[in-house]
Design an enzyme around this catalytic site. Structure first.
Site, PDB file in Angstrom:
ATOM      1  CG  ASP A 179       6.746 -16.408  -1.093  1.00  0.00           C
ATOM      2  OD1 ASP A 179       6.181 -15.436  -1.048  1.00  0.00           O
ATOM      3  OD2 ASP A 179       6.858 -17.027  -2.026  1.00  0.00           O
TER       4      ASP A 179
ATOM      5  CB  ALA B 134       3.727  -5.644   6.134  1.00  0.00           C
ATOM      6  CE1 TYR B 135      11.083  -4.226  11.078  1.00  0.00           C
ATOM      7  CE2 TYR B 135      11.261  -6.410   9.344  1.00  0.00           C
ATOM      8  CZ  TYR B 135      11.797  -5.518   9.973  1.00  0.00           C
ATOM      9  OH  TYR B 135      13.297  -5.021  10.003  1.00  0.00           O
ATOM     10  CB  THR B 136       8.242  -6.213   4.121  1.00  0.00           C
ATOM     11  OG1 THR B 136       8.431  -5.224   3.112  1.00  0.00           O
ATOM     12  CG2 THR B 136       6.406  -6.150   3.751  1.00  0.00           C
TER      13      THR B 136
ATOM     14  CE1 TYR C   8       7.666 -10.108   5.743  1.00  0.00           C
ATOM     15  CE2 TYR C   8       8.129 -12.596   4.810  1.00  0.00           C
ATOM     16  CZ  TYR C   8       7.837 -11.213   4.749  1.00  0.00           C
ATOM     17  OH  TYR C   8       6.296 -10.596   3.597  1.00  0.00           O
TER      18      TYR C   8
ATOM     19  N   GLY D 296       3.310   2.335   1.545  1.00  0.00           N
ATOM     20  CA  GLY D 296       3.648   0.991   1.037  1.00  0.00           C
ATOM     21  C   GLY D 296       4.070   0.785  -0.352  1.00  0.00           C
ATOM     22  CD  GLN D 297       6.521  -2.574  -4.111  1.00  0.00           C
ATOM     23  OE1 GLN D 297       7.001  -3.388  -5.013  1.00  0.00           O
ATOM     24  NE2 GLN D 297       7.103  -4.231  -2.863  1.00  0.00           N
TER      25      GLN D 297
ATOM     26  CB  ILE E 221      -2.859  -0.425  13.493  1.00  0.00           C
ATOM     27  CG1 ILE E 221      -1.411  -0.748  12.397  1.00  0.00           C
ATOM     28  CG2 ILE E 221      -3.650   0.749  12.138  1.00  0.00           C
ATOM     29  CD1 ILE E 221      -1.411  -1.641  10.633  1.00  0.00           C
TER      30      ILE E 221
ATOM     31  CE  LYS F  28       2.679 -10.155   6.083  1.00  0.00           C
ATOM     32  NZ  LYS F  28       1.725  -9.541   5.994  1.00  0.00           N
TER      33      LYS F  28
END
Length: 289
Positions: A104, A62-64, A127, A11-12, A39, A131
């Site tokens: 955020d 992460a699921y983004t 989402y 990922g990023q 994981i 989170k």
């Protein structure tokens, strides 16, 4: 040499840690993505940690896909909640500090001043809800878990707003971008560099590893709208594309976005004695690449 496990390596954030790894020779990094270590699979995770010793774990998995999560709630929960809970429980058993990234979007109240970590949360959409639930499970299971809430992340790697604007700016003469959602962009490289520096300061004795505990906000400094962000991208790259400001109601999406999500970084800056770059300067550095 201290060993750092980075999950979600493709990922990023994971790729930014990989880019920076050579700059910190005191650490040995182990980068794993889901194909190498799932994981979400507690048994596989237990087996891996039984066979491999690491000193720190940085979870970038992460699921983004914010809108897609509305129709893939089970998958979002699997990655954002179950996997995080697994890591927390297993790393706690091995006394391994965990650094985990959140969003955020967990705030989403009517507040219009920068959010502190102690401010109320009210996540909207799958989402954001998953989170926050992942955060809570991690913190409940592990006393050495650090949650970093960040916003509007972009990078030279992967798909993100900056790269989308660059692509569309070449294809179109005019774009409409939401101007009534206010926040702050975050250069993923700045965040990754800050995290590694924190670990380096722990190893040098400047910080105590017990400080890797609780919730911390991190974004670049400054404030803008998505419209301002798009304008800056085109100005810096001399892209001749007109940007038209529009309201959120004119660009409906499956998931709600917070109208205001500027983060107060005071706790991060004072705890770890770090300055954070302004978003425009960081954007200029990224685009220079």
């Amino acid at each position: 040499m201290q060993k750092i496990l980075v999950t979600g390596a493709n990922g990023q954030m994971g790729r930014e840690f990989a880019f920076l790894a050579d700059r910190f020779p005191a650490f040995r990094f182990v980068f794993l993505d889901r194909a190498e270590l799932d994981i979400c699979d507690e048994k596989a995770l237990l087996s891996w940690f039984a066979e491999n010793k690491v000193d720190y774990c940085i979870n970038c998995a992460a699921y983004t896909a914010v809108d897609k999560a509305e129709s893939e709630a089970d998958l979002a929960r699997e990655i954002n909640v179950k996997a995080v809970a697994n890591l927390g429980k297993i790393c706690a058993g091995h006394n391994i500090p965990v650094i985990h990234f959140s969003t955020d979007y967990v705030y989403h109240t009517s507040q219009n001043t920068p959010y502190k970590e102690t401010d109320p949360t009210r996540p909207q959409g799958v989402y954001a809800v998953t989170k926050l639930e992942g955060e809570l499970q991690l913190l409940a299971s592990h006393p050495l878990a650090m949650v970093i809430r960040t916003s509007w992340v972009y990078s030279v790697f992967g798909q993100n707003f900056v790269k989308t604007m660059l692509r569309l700016g070449k294809e179109r003469d005019q774009l409409s971008v939401v101007a009534d959602q206010i926040g702050t962009p975050t250069n993923a490289r700045d965040l990754a560099k800050a995290v590694i520096q924190i670990l380096a300061n722990i190893e040098s004795g400047k910080l105590d590893r017990n400080q890797l505990s609780g919730i911390f906000n991190y974004s670049n400094e400054g404030v803008c709208s998505w419209y301002d962000f798009a304008l800056a991208i085109f100005e810096i790259t001399w892209t001749e594309c007109t940007v038209k400001p529009i309201a959120s109601v004119d660009y409906p999406t499956p998931a709600m976005r917070p109208p205001f999500s500027v983060l107060d970084k005071t706790k991060f800056k004072t705890t770890f004695e770090m300055e954070i770059p302004h978003w425009r300067k960081s954007l200029e550095r990224m685009l220079a690449k």
